[in-house]
Scaffold this motif. Structure first.
Motif, mmCIF file in Angstrom:
data_model
loop_
_atom_site.group_PDB
_atom_site.id
_atom_site.type_symbol
_atom_site.label_atom_id
_atom_site.label_comp_id
_atom_site.label_asym_id
_atom_site.label_seq_id
_atom_site.Cartn_x
_atom_site.Cartn_y
_atom_site.Cartn_z
ATOM 1 N N SER A 155 0.847 -1.192 0.000
ATOM 2 C CA SER A 155 0.000 0.000 0.000
ATOM 3 C C SER A 155 0.885 1.246 0.000
ATOM 4 O O SER A 155 1.719 1.396 0.897
ATOM 5 C CB SER A 155 -0.921 0.022 1.225
ATOM 6 N N ARG A 156 0.693 2.094 -0.991
ATOM 7 C CA ARG A 156 1.474 3.336 -1.087
ATOM 8 C C ARG A 156 0.604 4.524 -0.698
ATOM 9 O O ARG A 156 -0.522 4.691 -1.194
ATOM 10 C CB ARG A 156 2.008 3.514 -2.501
ATOM 11 N N ASP A 157 1.120 5.359 0.174
ATOM 12 C CA ASP A 157 0.402 6.555 0.622
ATOM 13 C C ASP A 157 0.413 7.595 -0.491
ATOM 14 O O ASP A 157 1.452 8.138 -0.850
ATOM 15 C CB ASP A 157 1.078 7.116 1.882
ATOM 16 N N ILE A 158 -0.757 7.869 -1.077
ATOM 17 C CA ILE A 158 -0.863 8.854 -2.163
ATOM 18 C C ILE A 158 -1.731 10.033 -1.718
ATOM 19 O O ILE A 158 -2.329 10.714 -2.550
ATOM 20 C CB ILE A 158 -1.439 8.219 -3.438
ATOM 21 N N THR A 159 -1.781 10.253 -0.401
ATOM 22 C CA THR A 159 -2.631 11.323 0.127
ATOM 23 C C THR A 159 -2.248 12.685 -0.447
ATOM 24 O O THR A 159 -3.122 13.454 -0.870
ATOM 25 C CB THR A 159 -2.533 11.366 1.659
ATOM 26 N N ALA A 160 -0.953 12.986 -0.484
ATOM 27 C CA ALA A 160 -0.506 14.287 -0.998
ATOM 28 C C ALA A 160 -0.897 14.454 -2.458
ATOM 29 O O ALA A 160 -1.355 15.533 -2.878
ATOM 30 C CB ALA A 160 1.004 14.424 -0.826
ATOM 31 N N LEU A 161 -0.731 13.385 -3.247
ATOM 32 C CA LEU A 161 -1.108 13.441 -4.659
ATOM 33 C C LEU A 161 -2.603 13.630 -4.802
ATOM 34 O O LEU A 161 -3.064 14.429 -5.634
ATOM 35 C CB LEU A 161 -0.658 12.156 -5.359
ATOM 36 N N ARG A 162 -3.358 12.919 -3.998
ATOM 37 C CA ARG A 162 -4.819 13.028 -4.059
ATOM 38 C C ARG A 162 -5.269 14.438 -3.695
ATOM 39 O O ARG A 162 -6.172 15.000 -4.335
ATOM 40 C CB ARG A 162 -5.435 12.014 -3.097
ATOM 41 N N GLU A 163 -4.666 15.017 -2.663
ATOM 42 C CA GLU A 163 -5.031 16.374 -2.258
ATOM 43 C C GLU A 163 -4.671 17.380 -3.345
ATOM 44 O O GLU A 163 -5.417 18.331 -3.582
ATOM 45 C CB GLU A 163 -4.328 16.721 -0.945
ATOM 46 N N ALA A 164 -3.528 17.162 -4.014
ATOM 47 C CA ALA A 164 -3.137 18.052 -5.106
ATOM 48 C C ALA A 164 -4.129 17.947 -6.255
ATOM 49 O O ALA A 164 -4.515 18.963 -6.860
ATOM 50 C CB ALA A 164 -1.730 17.708 -5.582
ATOM 51 N N GLU A 165 -4.559 16.725 -6.565
ATOM 52 C CA GLU A 165 -5.542 16.531 -7.629
ATOM 53 C C GLU A 165 -6.869 17.189 -7.274
ATOM 54 O O GLU A 165 -7.525 17.786 -8.125
ATOM 55 C CB GLU A 165 -5.748 15.038 -7.884
ATOM 56 N N GLU A 166 -7.262 17.077 -5.996
ATOM 57 C CA GLU A 166 -8.512 17.675 -5.563
ATOM 58 C C GLU A 166 -8.438 19.204 -5.618
ATOM 59 O O GLU A 166 -9.395 19.865 -6.034
ATOM 60 C CB GLU A 166 -8.841 17.224 -4.138
ATOM 61 N N SER A 167 -7.280 19.753 -5.234
ATOM 62 C CA SER A 167 -7.098 21.207 -5.317
ATOM 63 C C SER A 167 -7.163 21.681 -6.764
ATOM 64 O O SER A 167 -7.760 22.713 -7.069
ATOM 65 C CB SER A 167 -5.755 21.599 -4.695
ATOM 66 N N LEU A 168 -6.542 20.905 -7.664
ATOM 67 C CA LEU A 168 -6.569 21.255 -9.080
ATOM 68 C C LEU A 168 -7.987 21.171 -9.629
ATOM 69 O O LEU A 168 -8.408 22.029 -10.412
ATOM 70 C CB LEU A 168 -5.642 20.326 -9.858
ATOM 71 N N ARG A 169 -8.731 20.148 -9.200
ATOM 72 C CA ARG A 169 -10.111 20.005 -9.664
ATOM 73 C C ARG A 169 -10.961 21.199 -9.214
ATOM 74 O O ARG A 169 -11.732 21.765 -10.007
ATOM 75 C CB ARG A 169 -10.714 18.715 -9.104
ATOM 76 N N LYS A 170 -10.792 21.613 -7.954
ATOM 77 C CA LYS A 170 -11.548 22.762 -7.453
ATOM 78 C C LYS A 170 -11.149 24.041 -8.177
ATOM 79 O O LYS A 170 -11.997 24.883 -8.465
ATOM 80 C CB LYS A 170 -11.320 22.906 -5.946
ATOM 81 N N LEU A 171 -9.836 24.159 -8.471
ATOM 82 C CA LEU A 171 -9.376 25.336 -9.204
ATOM 83 C C LEU A 171 -9.984 25.375 -10.591
ATOM 84 O O LEU A 171 -10.442 26.431 -11.058
ATOM 85 C CB LEU A 171 -7.848 25.330 -9.294
ATOM 86 N N ASN A 172 -10.012 24.222 -11.266
ATOM 87 C CA ASN A 172 -10.597 24.156 -12.609
ATOM 88 C C ASN A 172 -12.077 24.498 -12.574
ATOM 89 O O ASN A 172 -12.587 25.185 -13.466
ATOM 90 C CB ASN A 172 -10.385 22.768 -13.211
ATOM 91 N N GLU A 173 -12.764 23.996 -11.529
ATOM 92 C CA GLU A 173 -14.182 24.315 -11.387
ATOM 93 C C GLU A 173 -14.378 25.809 -11.174
ATOM 94 O O GLU A 173 -15.304 26.413 -11.729
ATOM 95 C CB GLU A 173 -14.787 23.528 -10.223
ATOM 96 N N SER A 174 -13.491 26.411 -10.357
ATOM 97 C CA SER A 174 -13.587 27.846 -10.098
ATOM 98 C C SER A 174 -13.338 28.644 -11.376
ATOM 99 O O SER A 174 -14.069 29.599 -11.681
ATOM 100 C CB SER A 174 -12.573 28.239 -9.025
ATOM 101 N N LEU A 175 -12.306 28.225 -12.138
ATOM 102 C CA LEU A 175 -12.011 28.924 -13.391
ATOM 103 C C LEU A 175 -13.151 28.760 -14.393
ATOM 104 O O LEU A 175 -13.519 29.715 -15.093
ATOM 105 C CB LEU A 175 -10.705 28.385 -13.985
ATOM 106 N N GLU A 176 -13.706 27.561 -14.429
ATOM 107 C CA GLU A 176 -14.821 27.316 -15.340
ATOM 108 C C GLU A 176 -16.016 28.179 -14.974
ATOM 109 O O GLU A 176 -16.686 28.732 -15.853
ATOM 110 C CB GLU A 176 -15.203 25.834 -15.293
#
Length: 214
Positions: free
Chosen positions: A133-154
């Motif tokens: 099991s690899r901890d990908i929490t930081a990557l997941r949080e970065a992806e979630e931040s990017l998704r929210k940013l894209n939603e905000s820009l959209e």
């Protein structure tokens, strides 16, 4: 008294034992240096081993407290379903992987990328199950931040488009869009309100046709 052959065989046995001890120590050091949580399950999916690095990222202070626990029970909802499916795949001699959230023993929720594979016995059948099991929490949080940013820009683009459409529709100024050859492709409602030209009459006509010859 022992013969030279007995002494030689005894020396070989001691050498092999020392070699095995060194290999085990080396394996333990390798596992300890890996940041992933490496674990071994029996065919009933119960925990039998966890690497030192795995104990750290899973915040396990005493492995004996969870030794023998069903590994899928550490997962909830879809993660529990995916974990059970991965175990069944390993028991069938296949590899499996999935991504999902699970809490550490300290209660901290993390996201994991999990790989599960069978450990084959001497008979060629799955004997145990290896999980990583690899901890990908930081990557997941970065992806979630990017998704929210894209939603905000959209959303900003949508709002600005609405503002431009509102100006286009309500402005008293005459506005139009023409191609490079002067053919009109769009006009705003002011053309109808101020000059009485219908939109369908203007679109497709030449812009210069509206200009007085002088």
């Amino acid at each position: 008294t022992s013969s030279p052959l007995d002494s030689h065989l005894s020396s070989q046995s001691d050498f092999r034992a020392a070699g095995l001890g060194q290999n085990e120590a080396f394996t333990e050091r390798v596992l300890a240096s890996i940041n992933d949580c490496i674990k071994v399950l029996d065919l009933d999916a119960r925990l039998t081993f966890m690497s030192e690095g795995g104990k750290q990222i899973m915040e396990v202070s005493d492995f004996n407290a969870i030794r023998g626990c069903p590994w899928p029970d550490f997962w909830q909802d879809q993660g529990n379903i995916d974990a059970k499916a991965a175990v069944e795949a390993a028991k069938a001699g296949q590899n499996a992987s999935f991504v999902g959230p699970a809490s550490t023993l300290a209660g901290n929720l993390k996201w994991w990328h999990v790989n599960v594979s069978p450990i084959m016995g001497s008979d060629g059948l799955p004997e145990k199950i290896l999980g990583g099991s690899r901890d990908i929490t930081a990557l997941r949080e970065a992806e979630e931040s990017l998704r929210k940013l894209n939603e905000s820009l959209e959303q900003r683009v949508i709002e600005r488009t609405r503002d431009r459409d509102r100006i286009w529709r309500l402005s008293p100024d005459l506005m139009l869009v023409a191609q490079l050859d002067g053919v009109i492709s769009a006009v705003n409602p002011a053309w109808t309100r101020m000059l009485g030209h219908a939109e369908h009459d203007l679109v497709g006509s030449q812009l210069l046709a509206l200009v007085h010859p002088d």
